[in-house]
Scaffold this active site. Structure first.
Site, mmCIF file in Angstrom:
data_model
loop_
_atom_site.group_PDB
_atom_site.id
_atom_site.type_symbol
_atom_site.label_atom_id
_atom_site.label_comp_id
_atom_site.label_asym_id
_atom_site.label_seq_id
_atom_site.Cartn_x
_atom_site.Cartn_y
_atom_site.Cartn_z
ATOM 1 N N HIS A 52 -15.217 -10.984 -5.098
ATOM 2 C CA HIS A 52 -16.142 -10.588 -4.449
ATOM 3 C C HIS A 52 -16.150 -8.984 -3.830
ATOM 4 C CE1 HIS A 52 -13.205 -11.457 -1.313
ATOM 5 N NE2 HIS A 52 -14.035 -10.913 -0.439
ATOM 6 N N CYS A 53 -14.991 -8.525 -4.149
ATOM 7 C CA CYS A 53 -14.840 -7.260 -3.579
ATOM 8 C C CYS A 53 -14.398 -6.185 -4.419
ATOM 9 C CB CYS A 53 -13.791 -7.205 -2.463
ATOM 10 S SG CYS A 53 -12.197 -7.822 -2.899
ATOM 11 N N ILE A 54 -13.463 -6.356 -5.454
ATOM 12 C CA ILE A 54 -12.932 -5.247 -6.161
ATOM 13 C C ILE A 54 -14.011 -4.834 -7.321
ATOM 14 C CG2 ILE A 54 -11.286 -4.789 -8.055
ATOM 15 C CD1 ILE A 54 -9.273 -6.576 -6.747
#
Length: 213
Positions: free
Chosen positions: A46-48
């Site tokens: 969900h972030c990188i």
């Protein structure tokens, strides 16, 4: 950025006939000051895959160009195409085309031993395989059914197949995207088709039609 670096090294080393996994194993013998990052089929979570591009956007808002971050993102985004190119080349070695071939993707989650498929490279790989005319199924010990995702809504509800010798025997190729511990590599020991391994998971001495990507 570390992921991008090792993925780019993988692509460069392939052209130089250097095994990136042997290089990493050798580097890992250093007793201090080394943290290993392995190449793979892309990035996920969900972030990188999201936050670096947000940072690039914010930098531009204040008149700055973050070239390094931008380039790292571009490298990781292109990895699914790199993987599919290897499926095509591997099938061509056996006088087969990707168009019309049955391909089984092992693993939809973006990393091993979880059920998180957010931003997983498996989905752009799946789309590219379909664009090239392949018939695609998946098997994932942690994902029985593809959840709804806005970016890949057409895959919602697709169910996986079992990971056993009988279930995979009729596929032309198995593409290892994510190697969960619950999926035994021994299932591939007698497989007659192409195996494309993005995780350095499949033993090289089994005599399989093996391509590393």
């Amino acid at each position: 950025m570390n992921i991008a670096l090792v993925n780019e090294l993988k692509m460069v080393f392939e052209k130089l006939n250097i095994d990136v996994w042997e290089v990493l194993d050798a580097a890992s013998t250093k007793p201090f000051g080394f943290q290993r990052f392995n190449p793979g089929p892309g990035w996920g979570g969900h972030c990188i895959p999201v936050d670096p591009f947000y940072l690039v956007w914010k930098a531009r808002a204040v008149g700055m160009e973050s070239h390094f971050i931008q380039r790292a993102g571009e490298i990781n985004v292109q990895m699914p195409q790199f993987v599919v190119d290897h499926v095509i080349k591997g099938l061509n070695r056996s006088k087969k085309a990707l168009n019309g071939s049955k391909v089984l993707m092992l693993g939809l989650a973006y990393k091993p031993n979880i059920d998180d498929v957010r931003e997983s490279p498996a989905f752009p790989i799946w789309e590219l395989l379909l664009e090239n005319g392949a018939e695609v199924e998946f098997s994932d010990a942690h994902v029985d059914e593809v959840p709804y995702m806005r970016e890949h809504a057409t895959f919602a509800g697709r169910k996986g197949v079992s990971w056993d010798e009988e279930s995979i025997k009729d596929f032309d190729a198995v593409l290892v995207v994510t190697n969960h511990e619950k999926a035994s590599v021994d299932v591939l020991r007698n497989f007659k088709g192409l195996v494309v391994d993005t995780r350095n998971w499949v033993p090289r001495d089994w005599g399989l039609d093996l391509v590393r990507s």
